[in-house]
Design a protein around this motif. Structure first.
Motif, PDB file in Angstrom:
ATOM      1  N   ALA A   1       2.665   7.562 -26.964  1.00 49.14           N
ATOM      2  CA  ALA A   1       2.855   7.754 -25.525  1.00 49.14           C
ATOM      3  C   ALA A   1       1.572   7.312 -24.837  1.00 49.14           C
ATOM      4  O   ALA A   1       0.503   7.290 -25.440  1.00 49.14           O
ATOM      5  N   GLU A   2       1.688   6.940 -23.573  1.00 48.58           N
ATOM      6  CA  GLU A   2       0.543   6.429 -22.824  1.00 48.58           C
ATOM      7  C   GLU A   2       0.322   7.264 -21.573  1.00 48.58           C
ATOM      8  O   GLU A   2       1.273   7.754 -20.957  1.00 48.58           O
ATOM      9  N   TRP A   3      -0.948   7.430 -21.211  1.00 48.39           N
ATOM     10  CA  TRP A   3      -1.295   8.141 -19.995  1.00 48.39           C
ATOM     11  C   TRP A   3      -1.225   7.179 -18.811  1.00 48.39           C
ATOM     12  O   TRP A   3      -1.856   6.121 -18.823  1.00 48.39           O
ATOM     13  N   ASP A   4      -0.439   7.550 -17.815  1.00 48.16           N
ATOM     14  CA  ASP A   4      -0.291   6.736 -16.609  1.00 48.16           C
ATOM     15  C   ASP A   4      -1.176   7.349 -15.526  1.00 48.16           C
ATOM     16  O   ASP A   4      -0.831   8.374 -14.931  1.00 48.16           O
ATOM     17  N   ALA A   5      -2.320   6.735 -15.280  1.00 49.00           N
ATOM     18  CA  ALA A   5      -3.274   7.296 -14.323  1.00 49.00           C
ATOM     19  C   ALA A   5      -2.697   7.335 -12.912  1.00 49.00           C
ATOM     20  O   ALA A   5      -3.018   8.233 -12.126  1.00 49.00           O
ATOM     21  N   ALA A   6      -1.855   6.367 -12.586  1.00 46.33           N
ATOM     22  CA  ALA A   6      -1.298   6.314 -11.233  1.00 46.33           C
ATOM     23  C   ALA A   6      -0.424   7.531 -10.935  1.00 46.33           C
ATOM     24  O   ALA A   6      -0.486   8.115  -9.847  1.00 46.33           O
ATOM     25  N   SER A   7       0.404   7.918 -11.923  1.00 44.77           N
ATOM     26  CA  SER A   7       1.300   9.061 -11.712  1.00 44.77           C
ATOM     27  C   SER A   7       0.702  10.377 -12.197  1.00 44.77           C
ATOM     28  O   SER A   7       1.229  11.441 -11.891  1.00 44.77           O
ATOM     29  N   GLY A   8      -0.381  10.287 -12.975  1.00 43.26           N
ATOM     30  CA  GLY A   8      -0.987  11.504 -13.514  1.00 43.26           C
ATOM     31  C   GLY A   8      -0.118  12.178 -14.547  1.00 43.26           C
ATOM     32  O   GLY A   8      -0.118  13.406 -14.662  1.00 43.26           O
ATOM     33  N   ALA A   9       0.624  11.362 -15.323  1.00 41.58           N
ATOM     34  CA  ALA A   9       1.536  11.926 -16.320  1.00 41.58           C
ATOM     35  C   ALA A   9       1.628  10.983 -17.516  1.00 41.58           C
ATOM     36  O   ALA A   9       1.272   9.803 -17.445  1.00 41.58           O
ATOM     37  N   TRP A  10       2.130  11.531 -18.637  1.00 38.88           N
ATOM     38  CA  TRP A  10       2.353  10.729 -19.840  1.00 38.88           C
ATOM     39  C   TRP A  10       3.685   9.998 -19.729  1.00 38.88           C
ATOM     40  O   TRP A  10       4.662  10.528 -19.183  1.00 38.88           O
ATOM     41  N   THR A  11       3.733   8.790 -20.256  1.00 41.31           N
ATOM     42  CA  THR A  11       4.996   8.060 -20.334  1.00 41.31           C
ATOM     43  C   THR A  11       5.886   8.700 -21.389  1.00 41.31           C
ATOM     44  O   THR A  11       5.429   9.509 -22.198  1.00 41.31           O
ATOM     45  N   ALA A  12       7.155   8.326 -21.381  1.00 40.58           N
ATOM     46  CA  ALA A  12       8.079   8.834 -22.396  1.00 40.58           C
ATOM     47  C   ALA A  12       7.634   8.351 -23.775  1.00 40.58           C
ATOM     48  O   ALA A  12       7.230   7.199 -23.954  1.00 40.58           O
ATOM     49  N   ALA A  13       7.680   9.248 -24.757  1.00 42.42           N
ATOM     50  CA  ALA A  13       7.283   8.900 -26.116  1.00 42.42           C
ATOM     51  C   ALA A  13       8.310   7.953 -26.733  1.00 42.42           C
ATOM     52  O   ALA A  13       9.505   8.033 -26.436  1.00 42.42           O
TER      53      ALA A  13
ATOM     54  N   ALA B   1      -9.749   4.068 -35.651  1.00 37.25           N
ATOM     55  CA  ALA B   1     -11.171   4.051 -35.985  1.00 37.25           C
ATOM     56  C   ALA B   1     -12.010   4.287 -34.739  1.00 37.25           C
ATOM     57  O   ALA B   1     -11.614   3.928 -33.628  1.00 37.25           O
ATOM     58  N   PRO B   2     -13.194   4.904 -34.880  1.00 39.14           N
ATOM     59  CA  PRO B   2     -13.989   5.243 -33.701  1.00 39.14           C
ATOM     60  C   PRO B   2     -14.412   4.048 -32.856  1.00 39.14           C
ATOM     61  O   PRO B   2     -14.671   4.211 -31.670  1.00 39.14           O
ATOM     62  N   ASP B   3     -14.460   2.851 -33.447  1.00 37.71           N
ATOM     63  CA  ASP B   3     -14.776   1.672 -32.636  1.00 37.71           C
ATOM     64  C   ASP B   3     -13.536   1.054 -32.005  1.00 37.71           C
ATOM     65  O   ASP B   3     -13.620   0.061 -31.277  1.00 37.71           O
ATOM     66  N   GLY B   4     -12.357   1.644 -32.269  1.00 41.05           N
ATOM     67  CA  GLY B   4     -11.115   1.181 -31.672  1.00 41.05           C
ATOM     68  C   GLY B   4     -10.575  -0.110 -32.244  1.00 41.05           C
ATOM     69  O   GLY B   4      -9.615  -0.671 -31.702  1.00 41.05           O
ATOM     70  N   GLU B   5     -11.140  -0.586 -33.359  1.00 40.50           N
ATOM     71  CA  GLU B   5     -10.745  -1.895 -33.876  1.00 40.50           C
ATOM     72  C   GLU B   5      -9.705  -1.848 -34.985  1.00 40.50           C
ATOM     73  O   GLU B   5      -9.080  -2.868 -35.283  1.00 40.50           O
ATOM     74  N   ARG B   6      -9.503  -0.680 -35.621  1.00 37.19           N
ATOM     75  CA  ARG B   6      -8.520  -0.609 -36.701  1.00 37.19           C
ATOM     76  C   ARG B   6      -7.717   0.679 -36.590  1.00 37.19           C
ATOM     77  O   ARG B   6      -8.193   1.698 -36.057  1.00 37.19           O
TER      78      ARG B   6
ATOM     79  N   ARG C   1      -3.840   6.090 -24.723  1.00 41.46           N
ATOM     80  CA  ARG C   1      -2.681   6.077 -25.615  1.00 41.46           C
ATOM     81  C   ARG C   1      -2.915   7.066 -26.757  1.00 41.46           C
ATOM     82  O   ARG C   1      -4.035   7.204 -27.256  1.00 41.46           O
ATOM     83  N   VAL C   2      -1.847   7.745 -27.167  1.00 44.02           N
ATOM     84  CA  VAL C   2      -1.931   8.684 -28.278  1.00 44.02           C
ATOM     85  C   VAL C   2      -0.886   8.303 -29.326  1.00 44.02           C
ATOM     86  O   VAL C   2       0.235   7.903 -28.981  1.00 44.02           O
ATOM     87  N   TYR C   3      -1.279   8.371 -30.597  1.00 44.19           N
ATOM     88  CA  TYR C   3      -0.367   8.158 -31.723  1.00 44.19           C
ATOM     89  C   TYR C   3      -0.234   9.476 -32.463  1.00 44.19           C
ATOM     90  O   TYR C   3      -1.242  10.158 -32.727  1.00 44.19           O
ATOM     91  N   TYR C   4       0.981   9.851 -32.829  1.00 37.67           N
ATOM     92  CA  TYR C   4       1.186  11.105 -33.541  1.00 37.67           C
ATOM     93  C   TYR C   4       2.437  11.027 -34.404  1.00 37.67           C
ATOM     94  O   TYR C   4       3.335  10.220 -34.154  1.00 37.67           O
ATOM     95  N   ALA C   5       2.465  11.866 -35.439  1.00 37.71           N
ATOM     96  CA  ALA C   5       3.630  11.933 -36.334  1.00 37.71           C
ATOM     97  C   ALA C   5       4.532  13.066 -35.879  1.00 37.71           C
ATOM     98  O   ALA C   5       4.061  14.158 -35.562  1.00 37.71           O
ATOM     99  N   ARG C   6       5.852  12.818 -35.854  1.00 37.98           N
ATOM    100  CA  ARG C   6       6.800  13.828 -35.384  1.00 37.98           C
ATOM    101  C   ARG C   6       8.092  13.731 -36.157  1.00 37.98           C
ATOM    102  O   ARG C   6       8.593  12.639 -36.445  1.00 37.98           O
TER     103      ARG C   6
ATOM    104  N   MET D   1      -6.326  -3.436 -34.428  1.00 33.93           N
ATOM    105  CA  MET D   1      -5.888  -3.038 -33.095  1.00 33.93           C
ATOM    106  C   MET D   1      -6.081  -4.214 -32.145  1.00 33.93           C
ATOM    107  O   MET D   1      -7.046  -4.980 -32.264  1.00 33.93           O
ATOM    108  N   THR D   2      -5.184  -4.361 -31.193  1.00 29.31           N
ATOM    109  CA  THR D   2      -5.312  -5.406 -30.187  1.00 29.31           C
ATOM    110  C   THR D   2      -6.291  -4.960 -29.102  1.00 29.31           C
ATOM    111  O   THR D   2      -6.702  -3.793 -29.048  1.00 29.31           O
ATOM    112  N   ALA D   3      -6.654  -5.880 -28.217  1.00 27.80           N
ATOM    113  CA  ALA D   3      -7.630  -5.575 -27.177  1.00 27.80           C
ATOM    114  C   ALA D   3      -7.148  -4.486 -26.230  1.00 27.80           C
ATOM    115  O   ALA D   3      -7.959  -3.765 -25.638  1.00 27.80           O
ATOM    116  N   ASP D   4      -5.828  -4.332 -26.082  1.00 29.77           N
ATOM    117  CA  ASP D   4      -5.302  -3.307 -25.179  1.00 29.77           C
ATOM    118  C   ASP D   4      -4.937  -2.020 -25.911  1.00 29.77           C
ATOM    119  O   ASP D   4      -4.217  -1.175 -25.371  1.00 29.77           O
TER     120      ASP D   4
END
Length: 291
Positions: free
Chosen positions: A24-36, A52-57, A1-6, A94-97
């Motif tokens: 937006a999220e990377w869909d490994a099955a389709s090899g493409a990004w989901t719609a933002a 955060a580098p530990d993914g917790e915040r 998943r990627v977060y960005y300002a636009r 951040m949640t577990a997912d």
């Protein structure tokens, strides 16, 4: 998943435009990004998201009103080039997912981190706008802002060390700041080095990227990343990939994908993203000894 300002409008100065948080999220099955899609911050301007580098915040520079924030009067007519709004640093779990738990998302409650604007400095450049939060695995917080009383010049880089209880110690002005602009920090997760943009240390052009290495409890001398990274044009806003291999940054250098724009006071190349293989940047290799 990627977060960005636009921006949600083609032109920054368009009346309806606002910079919002998208994901937006990377869909490994389709090899493409989901719609933002726009995140829960919709309606309030955001900038510089950070996981955060530990993914917790999750961290964000955010203009959403809250108690203690400066309330701009209605009908305020800001001079050209002045940022209207009181950016503060916010954080949430951040949640577990890998999603942001927006119920926990609040302004950072740390000593002297978020400073309130005042009627006297409301229209003075970027004063008391805290932005670009970046953190280490130890919980140290880096950001940049302008402070008229204790700053080194215009925009300056600060570090608020973790206090061991999940909070922060008062921020310190880092020693490599100059009387001009320093900004855009990317920090090594281990806290061993950081890359930042400076207009005051000399180099290839208007703003250049430097690396500075942690030296015990202090910092070494900044080292310019050289022509493999910098250009005669403005280069700033660095971000290093999670694996430490790639440096992304913004640049105003001309190129086939950089259209010429007229900003109303003289035109020039549009600012756009650029990247380099950081492991091949010799000044970085020599300075850090890590790659």
């Amino acid at each position: 998943r990627v977060y960005y300002a636009r921006w949600d409008a083609p032109a920054i100065n368009a009346p309806s435009s606002i910079q919002e948080l998208w994901t937006a999220e990377w869909d490994a099955a389709s090899g493409a990004w989901t719609a933002a899609r726009v995140e829960a911050t919709a309606g309030w301007r955001v900038d510089w998201p950070h996981v955060a580098p530990d993914g917790e915040r999750f961290f964000l520079s955010y203009i959403k009103p809250h108690p203690g924030q400066y309330n701009y009067p209605d009908g305020l007519d800001a001079p050209r080039g002045v940022q209207v709004g009181d950016f503060d640093l916010w954080s949430g779990a951040m949640t577990a997912d890998g999603r942001v738990d927006w119920d926990t998302f609040l302004p950072i409650d740390g000593p002297d981190i978020n400073r309130q604007k005042t009627p006297e400095n409301a229209l003075v450049r970027y004063v008391h706008n805290e932005t670009a939060p970046r953190t280490t695995l130890d919980g140290d917080l880096y950001f940049w802002t302008e402070r008229l009383d204790d700053g080194g010049g215009r925009r300056d880089v600060y570090r608020a060390a973790a206090d061991g209880t999940g909070g922060y110690q008062p921020p310190e002005l880092l020693p490599f700041n100059t009387s001009r602009r320093e900004s855009g920090v990317s920090v090594d997760p281990e806290g061993r080095w950081l890359i930042f943009a400076s207009e005051g240390l000399g180099g290839e052009g208007q703003s250049d990227l430097f690396v500075v290495v942690r030296d015990g409890d202090g910092w070494g001398e900044p080292v310019i990343l050289g022509p493999a990274v910098n250009s005669p044009f403005s280069d700033d806003s660095p971000e290093v990939s999670p694996d430490g291999q790639t440096l992304f940054f913004s640049t105003a250098r001309p190129g086939p994908d950089a259209p010429y724009v007229d900003a109303g006071e003289g035109g020039g190349p549009a600012i756009g993203p650029h990247w380099v293989d950081l492991t091949a940047v010799e000044p970085f290799r020599r300075a850090t000894g890590l790659v």
